[in-house]
Design a protein around this motif. Sequence first.
Motif, PDB file in Angstrom:
ATOM      1  N   TYR A  58      36.628  19.465 -43.645  1.00 26.89           N
ATOM      2  CA  TYR A  58      36.944  20.876 -43.924  1.00 26.89           C
ATOM      3  C   TYR A  58      35.784  21.493 -44.703  1.00 26.89           C
ATOM      4  O   TYR A  58      35.272  20.888 -45.648  1.00 26.89           O
ATOM      5  CB  TYR A  58      38.238  20.979 -44.732  1.00 26.89           C
ATOM      6  CG  TYR A  58      39.380  20.190 -44.140  1.00 26.89           C
ATOM      7  CD1 TYR A  58      40.259  20.783 -43.240  1.00 26.89           C
ATOM      8  CD2 TYR A  58      39.565  18.842 -44.457  1.00 26.89           C
ATOM      9  CE1 TYR A  58      41.302  20.061 -42.677  1.00 26.89           C
ATOM     10  CE2 TYR A  58      40.600  18.110 -43.899  1.00 26.89           C
ATOM     11  CZ  TYR A  58      41.471  18.720 -43.009  1.00 26.89           C
ATOM     12  OH  TYR A  58      42.497  17.996 -42.448  1.00 26.89           O
ATOM     13  N   GLY A  78      34.507  21.750 -33.751  1.00 30.99           N
ATOM     14  CA  GLY A  78      35.735  22.174 -34.415  1.00 30.99           C
ATOM     15  C   GLY A  78      35.983  23.653 -34.259  1.00 30.99           C
ATOM     16  O   GLY A  78      35.556  24.274 -33.282  1.00 30.99           O
ATOM     17  N   LYS A 120      40.050  14.619 -40.503  1.00 29.31           N
ATOM     18  CA  LYS A 120      39.109  15.672 -40.158  1.00 29.31           C
ATOM     19  C   LYS A 120      38.309  16.069 -41.398  1.00 29.31           C
ATOM     20  O   LYS A 120      38.583  15.614 -42.513  1.00 29.31           O
ATOM     21  CB  LYS A 120      39.856  16.892 -39.602  1.00 29.31           C
ATOM     22  CG  LYS A 120      40.583  16.619 -38.292  1.00 29.31           C
ATOM     23  CD  LYS A 120      39.617  16.332 -37.172  1.00 29.31           C
ATOM     24  CE  LYS A 120      40.316  16.017 -35.854  1.00 29.31           C
ATOM     25  NZ  LYS A 120      40.858  14.651 -35.827  1.00 29.31           N
ATOM     26  N   VAL A 159      36.551  20.586 -38.731  1.00 33.13           N
ATOM     27  CA  VAL A 159      35.710  19.926 -37.738  1.00 33.13           C
ATOM     28  C   VAL A 159      36.038  18.440 -37.704  1.00 33.13           C
ATOM     29  O   VAL A 159      36.759  17.921 -38.563  1.00 33.13           O
ATOM     30  CB  VAL A 159      34.213  20.145 -38.051  1.00 33.13           C
ATOM     31  CG1 VAL A 159      33.876  21.618 -37.941  1.00 33.13           C
ATOM     32  CG2 VAL A 159      33.846  19.608 -39.433  1.00 33.13           C
ATOM     33  N   ASN A 160      35.488  17.736 -36.714  1.00 35.33           N
ATOM     34  CA  ASN A 160      35.819  16.317 -36.549  1.00 35.33           C
ATOM     35  C   ASN A 160      35.344  15.464 -37.722  1.00 35.33           C
ATOM     36  O   ASN A 160      36.107  14.676 -38.280  1.00 35.33           O
ATOM     37  CB  ASN A 160      35.221  15.788 -35.244  1.00 35.33           C
ATOM     38  CG  ASN A 160      35.990  16.250 -34.026  1.00 35.33           C
ATOM     39  OD1 ASN A 160      37.161  16.615 -34.117  1.00 35.33           O
ATOM     40  ND2 ASN A 160      35.333  16.247 -32.882  1.00 35.33           N
ATOM     41  N   SER A 171      36.168  12.573 -32.304  1.00 36.84           N
ATOM     42  CA  SER A 171      36.485  12.071 -33.638  1.00 36.84           C
ATOM     43  C   SER A 171      37.033  10.655 -33.509  1.00 36.84           C
ATOM     44  O   SER A 171      37.958  10.399 -32.737  1.00 36.84           O
ATOM     45  CB  SER A 171      37.522  12.976 -34.310  1.00 36.84           C
ATOM     46  OG  SER A 171      37.899  12.437 -35.566  1.00 36.84           O
TER      47      SER A 171
END
Length: 426
Positions: free
Chosen positions: A261, A226, A259, A244-245, A254
Amino acid sequence: MRSNMITVATVVTSVLLMAHTAAADPVQEQLKLMEQRMAEMEDRLQATSNELQTAKSTVSQQQGLLTEAGLIEEDEGLQSAGGTFGDLVDISGVVAGSFNYRLLEGDIDGDLVGGNDGYFRHPNANTFSFDQAWFSIDKPATEESRGGMHVDLVYGNVANFQGGSNEEEFLLYSAYASYLAPIGNGIELQLGRLGTPLGAEVVQANGNFFVTQGRVFGLQPVTYTGVSASTQLTDQIGFIAGVVNEVYSDTFVSSTNDKAYYAQFQFGGDNFGLNVGGIYGADTSNGACTGADCTTSIVDVVLTLDPTENLSMWANFDWAHSEGEDFGGHGDSYGAAVAGRLGITDSFGIATRVEYLNFEDSIATNDANGDTEIMTFTLTGDHRLTDNLVSRLELRLDHALDEELATLTQGEENQLVAFWELYYEF
């Protein structure tokens, strides 16, 4: 008589003048030759001087071109074809090997592959292990050079356990490009494969007090893909945030549109530090998730203390919660760890760690009748044999508080393992 004397004097004077004139002619010729040779030498010296000035001017122009191309330094001379890039890059790493022996064998019936429960880097019992060959290439982003990069390549048992196809192939542990934006005190952007800022322990052998990572380490992400942004708000306060994924995913892809965080505040003083952060988002890689509708949140707190020059301590607390229509059962896990290392001499030290973990409603065993509780106790001695070479001996006990809900290997209540590790850092 007088007339005769005058005549004689005149004759003598004439003879002397003629002799003097005859002798002076060769001297004049020699003087003229010397003057001609001196003139020729002056002409040659002037020509040589002109040639030297031309050559000096040419060298100066060439030096300027080489300097602009980054191939030469005024104080260091000619550089490699890579220019000054080699001077900006740091290369470091560690090579580690180990042996472990189960002092309590239990009912594993000689099958020791995967016999150590809960050990990240040492899953196999009674085994010599090539743990890791770790290579880091780092070019930090600075105000003078705002572009940067970082690459971590690892080979060995860690690569196999972390997601490599086997221990004989390299794993790209992390790799990202970075940029230091001239905003405020500077905001560094990193894009690519990132290591988590959460937790007190790391994967690299020389980054921990101990041979093994604790069980609290297992509650935290390790790497993800990410983007992150970090900045130093003041001399003592920093902040990092990222997208990030997935929470626990170690892949580059992904599997959902959702996603994860994360964010962390970092406080630092002269002899203490406090990091408070967490991550929330998609988590299809969780073993209890049966579909795409699963999320996990993790709250992470790390306190570090260095009360004296030879004493370092840390405490780590984690709360992980998973939920969603596709997540089986309740999903709360709690973990707390306290550790410290005392340097007895400049080359010898002793470290200890105590952990407590609670898996609510027995996530680990899918038993809904009660919680699973585990404690670990670790004692490690380290000795620096040379400036770069360290030997460590470790004894670790993992204890399930409820024998009926024991989750250690083969349902054992206790796991006692001894370790010897040797690592070289560069």
